[in-house]
Scaffold this motif. Sequence first.
Motif, mmCIF file in Angstrom:
data_model
loop_
_atom_site.group_PDB
_atom_site.id
_atom_site.type_symbol
_atom_site.label_atom_id
_atom_site.label_comp_id
_atom_site.label_asym_id
_atom_site.label_seq_id
_atom_site.Cartn_x
_atom_site.Cartn_y
_atom_site.Cartn_z
ATOM 1 N N PHE A 178 65.452 1.364 -48.148
ATOM 2 C CA PHE A 178 66.800 1.123 -48.650
ATOM 3 C C PHE A 178 67.476 2.448 -48.999
ATOM 4 N N VAL A 179 68.786 2.454 -48.943
ATOM 5 C CA VAL A 179 69.596 3.635 -49.223
ATOM 6 C C VAL A 179 70.542 3.274 -50.363
ATOM 7 N N SER A 180 70.664 4.153 -51.338
ATOM 8 C CA SER A 180 71.542 3.864 -52.485
ATOM 9 C C SER A 180 73.012 3.950 -52.063
ATOM 10 N N ILE A 181 73.850 3.262 -52.832
ATOM 11 C CA ILE A 181 75.300 3.336 -52.610
ATOM 12 C C ILE A 181 75.767 4.788 -52.799
ATOM 13 N N ASP A 182 75.130 5.514 -53.725
ATOM 14 C CA ASP A 182 75.477 6.925 -53.935
ATOM 15 C C ASP A 182 75.219 7.751 -52.681
ATOM 16 N N LYS A 183 74.112 7.486 -52.005
ATOM 17 C CA LYS A 183 73.787 8.210 -50.770
ATOM 18 C C LYS A 183 74.841 7.918 -49.700
ATOM 19 N N VAL A 184 75.237 6.654 -49.594
ATOM 20 C CA VAL A 184 76.266 6.280 -48.628
ATOM 21 C C VAL A 184 77.586 6.971 -48.981
ATOM 22 N N ALA A 185 77.881 7.075 -50.281
ATOM 23 C CA ALA A 185 79.102 7.758 -50.736
ATOM 24 C C ALA A 185 79.082 9.239 -50.363
ATOM 25 N N GLU A 186 77.889 9.841 -50.338
ATOM 26 C CA GLU A 186 77.774 11.253 -49.944
ATOM 27 C C GLU A 186 78.200 11.457 -48.493
ATOM 28 N N LEU A 187 78.134 10.399 -47.693
ATOM 29 C CA LEU A 187 78.584 10.477 -46.297
ATOM 30 C C LEU A 187 80.093 10.239 -46.189
ATOM 31 N N GLY A 188 80.746 10.024 -47.338
ATOM 32 C CA GLY A 188 82.189 9.817 -47.342
ATOM 33 C C GLY A 188 82.598 8.360 -47.315
ATOM 34 N N VAL A 189 81.625 7.446 -47.340
ATOM 35 C CA VAL A 189 81.929 6.012 -47.309
ATOM 36 C C VAL A 189 82.165 5.520 -48.734
ATOM 37 N N LEU A 190 83.386 5.115 -49.012
ATOM 38 C CA LEU A 190 83.748 4.619 -50.331
ATOM 39 C C LEU A 190 83.522 3.112 -50.377
ATOM 40 N N SER A 191 83.262 2.582 -51.571
ATOM 41 C CA SER A 191 83.027 1.143 -51.665
ATOM 42 C C SER A 191 83.414 0.613 -53.034
ATOM 43 N N TRP A 192 83.774 -0.663 -53.035
ATOM 44 C CA TRP A 192 84.150 -1.365 -54.257
ATOM 45 C C TRP A 192 83.640 -2.792 -54.185
ATOM 46 N N ARG A 193 83.469 -3.404 -55.344
ATOM 47 C CA ARG A 193 83.288 -4.845 -55.422
ATOM 48 C C ARG A 193 84.541 -5.411 -56.056
ATOM 49 N N LEU A 194 85.182 -6.337 -55.347
ATOM 50 C CA LEU A 194 86.445 -6.907 -55.805
ATOM 51 C C LEU A 194 86.344 -8.429 -55.867
ATOM 52 N N ASN A 195 87.401 -9.061 -56.362
ATOM 53 C CA ASN A 195 87.426 -10.518 -56.496
ATOM 54 C C ASN A 195 88.034 -11.144 -55.245
ATOM 55 N N ALA A 196 87.198 -11.510 -54.292
ATOM 56 C CA ALA A 196 87.669 -12.059 -53.017
ATOM 57 C C ALA A 196 88.280 -13.446 -53.170
ATOM 58 N N ASN A 197 87.989 -14.132 -54.271
ATOM 59 C CA ASN A 197 88.559 -15.464 -54.472
ATOM 60 C C ASN A 197 90.032 -15.412 -54.874
ATOM 61 N N ASP A 198 90.495 -14.251 -55.309
ATOM 62 C CA ASP A 198 91.885 -14.116 -55.752
ATOM 63 C C ASP A 198 92.445 -12.777 -55.288
ATOM 64 N N TYR A 199 92.200 -12.445 -54.021
ATOM 65 C CA TYR A 199 92.594 -11.114 -53.540
ATOM 66 C C TYR A 199 94.117 -10.906 -53.546
ATOM 67 N N GLU A 200 94.893 -12.003 -53.428
ATOM 68 C CA GLU A 200 96.362 -11.842 -53.425
ATOM 69 C C GLU A 200 96.877 -11.317 -54.765
ATOM 70 N N ASN A 201 96.165 -11.637 -55.847
ATOM 71 C CA ASN A 201 96.628 -11.251 -57.190
ATOM 72 C C ASN A 201 95.713 -10.236 -57.867
ATOM 73 N N ASP A 202 94.801 -9.642 -57.118
ATOM 74 C CA ASP A 202 93.790 -8.763 -57.703
ATOM 75 C C ASP A 202 94.398 -7.405 -58.069
ATOM 76 N N GLU A 203 94.447 -7.132 -59.372
ATOM 77 C CA GLU A 203 95.013 -5.857 -59.845
ATOM 78 C C GLU A 203 94.203 -4.658 -59.345
ATOM 79 N N ALA A 204 92.892 -4.816 -59.269
ATOM 80 C CA ALA A 204 92.051 -3.706 -58.796
ATOM 81 C C ALA A 204 92.408 -3.346 -57.344
#
Length: 196
Positions: free
Chosen positions: A31-57
């Motif tokens: 397995f590879v950590s999210i931090d390792k993937v971020a070192e390759l320039g890949v950004l990531s987030w966990r968001l609220n997919a059930n309410d993406y139209e109104n998601d402030e994040a």
Amino acid sequence: MEGKEEVIQAWYMDDTEEDQRLPHHRTPKQFVSIDKVAELGVLSWRLNANDYENDEALKKIREARGYSYMDIVEVCPEKLPNYEAKIKSFFEEHLHTDEEIRYCLDGSGYFDVRDENDQWIRVALKKGGMIVLPAGIYHRFTLDTNDYIKALRLFVGEPVWTPHNRPNDHLPARKEYLDLLGKKSAAGGHQAIEAH
């Protein structure tokens, strides 16, 4: 929203020719950590997919990164014309001259990216996970064995979905990406690109 690892996981891939939709874990699993993937320039987030139209994040990310274009795509045999040909073309190793932004609203899929040693890392994206692949990174996409993903695609300005299949090392986006990787490794490898 915390708990990114519940919707985004990554691991080094084996090199077998089995069905591309299988997990392709190495033995033993690496397995590879999210931090390792971020070192390759890949950004990531966990968001609220059930309410993406109104998601402030999501609104804040769009404003901060200039994502003015948005659409939704469903990749599955029933909804995508020429499904077999398309899924095959998505799995050809390629790069883009702009970021590739995908937010999984439902289903799941794999984005494979190359690490600094040209090894494949498989990034599994599930509902609620959003990733940004930097311009110039070699990558590919496939569904997993569920054969379904519903994804929000975001873009800065007018969308250009042109894939440049490998090799395309002469493109400025590729050179800029390699420069970015070089700077990161020279700086100890753990400088965030969030402010990029």
